[in-house]
Design an enzyme around this catalytic site. Sequence first.
Site, mmCIF file in Angstrom:
data_model
loop_
_atom_site.group_PDB
_atom_site.id
_atom_site.type_symbol
_atom_site.label_atom_id
_atom_site.label_comp_id
_atom_site.label_asym_id
_atom_site.label_seq_id
_atom_site.Cartn_x
_atom_site.Cartn_y
_atom_site.Cartn_z
ATOM 1 N N GLU A 304 0.824 -1.211 0.000
ATOM 2 C CA GLU A 304 0.000 0.000 0.000
ATOM 3 C C GLU A 304 0.856 1.259 0.000
ATOM 4 O O GLU A 304 0.620 2.194 0.764
ATOM 5 C CB GLU A 304 -0.963 -0.011 1.192
ATOM 6 C CG GLU A 304 -1.916 -1.202 1.149
ATOM 7 C CD GLU A 304 -2.981 -1.184 2.237
ATOM 8 O OE1 GLU A 304 -2.695 -0.696 3.337
ATOM 9 O OE2 GLU A 304 -4.090 -1.668 1.966
ATOM 10 N N ARG A 337 5.648 -7.647 8.402
ATOM 11 C CA ARG A 337 4.254 -7.974 8.081
ATOM 12 C C ARG A 337 4.115 -8.637 6.710
ATOM 13 O O ARG A 337 4.807 -8.270 5.755
ATOM 14 C CB ARG A 337 3.377 -6.727 8.160
ATOM 15 C CG ARG A 337 3.349 -6.143 9.557
ATOM 16 C CD ARG A 337 2.532 -4.883 9.629
ATOM 17 N NE ARG A 337 1.122 -5.108 9.702
ATOM 18 C CZ ARG A 337 0.226 -4.540 8.905
ATOM 19 N NH1 ARG A 337 0.610 -3.755 7.905
ATOM 20 N NH2 ARG A 337 -1.055 -4.759 9.065
ATOM 21 N N ASP A 378 -8.402 -8.846 4.387
ATOM 22 C CA ASP A 378 -8.148 -7.705 5.264
ATOM 23 C C ASP A 378 -9.190 -7.585 6.373
ATOM 24 O O ASP A 378 -10.049 -6.706 6.294
ATOM 25 C CB ASP A 378 -8.136 -6.415 4.417
ATOM 26 C CG ASP A 378 -7.570 -5.242 5.177
ATOM 27 O OD1 ASP A 378 -7.071 -5.442 6.288
ATOM 28 O OD2 ASP A 378 -7.631 -4.122 4.643
ATOM 29 N N GLU A 406 -12.526 -1.864 12.131
ATOM 30 C CA GLU A 406 -12.500 -1.160 10.851
ATOM 31 C C GLU A 406 -13.623 -1.619 9.926
ATOM 32 O O GLU A 406 -14.252 -0.812 9.242
ATOM 33 C CB GLU A 406 -11.131 -1.396 10.180
ATOM 34 C CG GLU A 406 -11.038 -0.829 8.783
ATOM 35 C CD GLU A 406 -9.673 -1.066 8.136
ATOM 36 O OE1 GLU A 406 -8.770 -1.605 8.786
ATOM 37 O OE2 GLU A 406 -9.532 -0.683 6.956
ATOM 38 N N TRP A 556 -9.426 -2.629 -5.026
ATOM 39 C CA TRP A 556 -10.040 -1.807 -3.979
ATOM 40 C C TRP A 556 -11.529 -1.620 -4.267
ATOM 41 O O TRP A 556 -12.221 -0.922 -3.537
ATOM 42 C CB TRP A 556 -9.345 -0.434 -3.880
ATOM 43 C CG TRP A 556 -8.007 -0.485 -3.185
ATOM 44 C CD1 TRP A 556 -7.454 -1.559 -2.545
ATOM 45 C CD2 TRP A 556 -7.056 0.572 -3.052
ATOM 46 N NE1 TRP A 556 -6.230 -1.250 -2.032
ATOM 47 C CE2 TRP A 556 -5.945 0.066 -2.323
ATOM 48 C CE3 TRP A 556 -7.008 1.907 -3.471
ATOM 49 C CZ2 TRP A 556 -4.824 0.837 -2.006
ATOM 50 C CZ3 TRP A 556 -5.895 2.683 -3.156
ATOM 51 C CH2 TRP A 556 -4.812 2.148 -2.434
HETATM 52 C C1 GCU Z 1 -6.007 -1.975 5.897
HETATM 53 C C2 GCU Z 1 -6.346 -0.623 6.455
HETATM 54 C C3 GCU Z 1 -5.193 0.315 6.348
HETATM 55 C C4 GCU Z 1 -3.949 -0.308 6.975
HETATM 56 C C5 GCU Z 1 -3.694 -1.650 6.335
HETATM 57 C C6 GCU Z 1 -2.562 -2.424 6.970
HETATM 58 O O1 GCU Z 1 -5.867 -1.901 4.511
HETATM 59 O O2 GCU Z 1 -7.453 -0.116 5.772
HETATM 60 O O3 GCU Z 1 -5.534 1.499 7.006
HETATM 61 O O4 GCU Z 1 -2.856 0.518 6.815
HETATM 62 O O5 GCU Z 1 -4.834 -2.461 6.454
HETATM 63 O O6 GCU Z 1 -2.862 -3.367 7.685
HETATM 64 O O7 GCU Z 1 -1.414 -2.108 6.770
#
Ligand code: GCU
Length: 715
Positions: A304, A337, A378, A406, A556
Amino acid sequence: MKSHGPILLLLILFFAVAAKAEDGYKLWLRYAPVQQGPELNRYRQLAGYITITGEGPTQAAIRREMSTALPAMLGTTPGFSSVAGAEPGIHFVLDPQAGIGYQHPWQKEQCFSVKYSEGANGGDRIIVSSPSAIGLLYGSFYLLRQMAMQIPVGQWPTITAPAIRWRMLNHWDNLNRYVERGYAGISIFNWHTLPGDTDQRYTDYARANASVGINAVALTNVNANATVLTDQYIEKVKALADIFRPYGIRVFLTARFSAPIELDKLPTADPTDAQVAAWWQQKAAAIYKAIPDFGGFLVKANSEGQPGPQNYGRNHADGANMMARAVAPFGGIVIWRAFVYSNETPEDRFKQAYNEFVPLDGKFDSNVVIQVKNGPIDFQPREPFHPLFGALPHTQTAMEFQLTQEYLGFATHLVYLAPMFREVLDADTYRPQQGSTVANVITGKSYAYNHTVMAGVANIGNDINWCGHPFAQANWYLLGRLAWNPAANAETIAREWIQQTLTQDAGAINTISKIMLGSHEAVVNYMTPLGLHHIMGNGHHYGPAPWFNSAPREDWNCTYFHRADAKGIGFDRTSTGSNAIAQYATYWQRQWESVGTTDTRYLLWFHHVPWNYTLANGRTLWDQMGVQYQQGVDAVAAMQKQWESVAASVDTQQHQKVSRLLSIQLSEAKWWRDACLLYFQPFSGNPYPKGAAPPLQSLDYYKNLRFPNAPGNGQ
Ligand code: GCU
């Protein structure tokens, strides 16, 4: 004579109400008076005299806790001594022998045992022993919990040690106090006033964590800011670490991979570059100088938009090992991670983490742990277990759960996460063979892992009750209890929490426990029944938006995940589709290859199912969808009624807060039901399902709702 009756009555009423007004700040450490019961006298006798071996800060913490708790719970003010004798009372004894029998040194270190001996004429003694002061601290909280639960002394278990080494909270807190996916206010860590203002809240946070055995906290967001690694901020981190240390809590920081460039203008962050490695070594040395028991780094890389080793053509092992070598001389670890996926890769997002990490198995240093989310996408309301569990025999694999809701209604919906966590922990990976459950993998039973981790993405903020929803506290509590004992029962943990936090009334405990235990299935039904996933509003993830399809990247979009068309709905991940099921053991491949043998809870995770497919219960898929959306709504309505029935047994302020939130939850459950069924109906070619109540608004109405200030999604 003039009667003062009415005034007196008013005064009594006033004090009764005032005494009952609770704001939730005390969490499960509320220490309410233990009601009269057969054990009360025994507890009182024991609590009269306490000895604690040693004089350190942890011993002081035990003493403070006992001095606060025992008078409040039992009306007994204990006398203290640091010399254990033969007197009746409670004796906390440092004893190197106490941990004998445990496999790992860290387990020996953190275990405690409790021995009770009955004496004549109130001469009872309890001896809590552990090789370490922290073990004694765990023992003290344990003891208070037993008393709050009114468990007869003779029935207390005799010895316990944690099954997981690092029981951890991951805060997604930014340095400006904004909490990513935070729904309980801003961060409790006030970086601006640290290190000077060591607020009491930090100590209360440490107490709460220690009381459930949490021993590690990553303070900062995984979408990391390199500033936290500067000298100025290390001083601030040190102030927190100093407060947490007596409570056995080690501090971790998230490390931004490009920090050498951003902080010191190095030309590169390439992990194979000697200058870069030296930079991290110096950084680690500086941190350890200030914080000798610093835990290590938590890293989100090449995910991301976060920088990582792949920016330099290197892999995750190159990146993780370079950092791990910087902290290794000080005993630190790197938690790397596995939440990685890229839209440049034309591959089902479900499969990408497995594809990246399995080829690297065995290539990570011994102080690297790979942290895997419970499911492959997720933190959805329900996911199958992540295929990486069991697939990395030579790489320490950790669990990442999300406590902050979330995708589960933020801090507005009452959702107790234990049944969901249990479902994942109990799943059998069949790797290397049957019986290798996810719990066995992450506790190092299936493969010999030394560093084991269970992490929860924190749901804590500076709201007065810490977590926004009074019941969200139960999920923080849960993380600690489950990390200590991953076999723990969901109901047992719920009951413990209720009895310490809300009420001691047996009937009310039963009712509230039913509410909690059914709440996860309720949210799955009104949001994403039958294996639907990721159909929430874009960005903020608030509310339903199955129609959403204009994200800058395909994976997404909600339409990417549900794939509704005239033929059916769901993501074909079998051999005729993305073949993600090939990432699981043969047992699961066989189960999930055909619609008929797939558990309906995961159906649309793995199959594109015709709308009129007849399920085992005789209903068509479409009708079943209608039934389940309605069941979700009905379950919340039932929760509301049950909650009303316990009003007299719970603090009024707390009760009213939950009642208000349940009303919102009910209307949002209806919103989910209506928006999803209205949207999917034309694809299905069927009339609106009979099993669901008629929608309250039109599809256009729902589509036009906007939430520009939804929490947790800014900076
Ligand atoms: C999800 C979440 C993000 C977070 C990401 C992660 O996508 O929406 O806000 O940064 O998980 O676990 O890194």
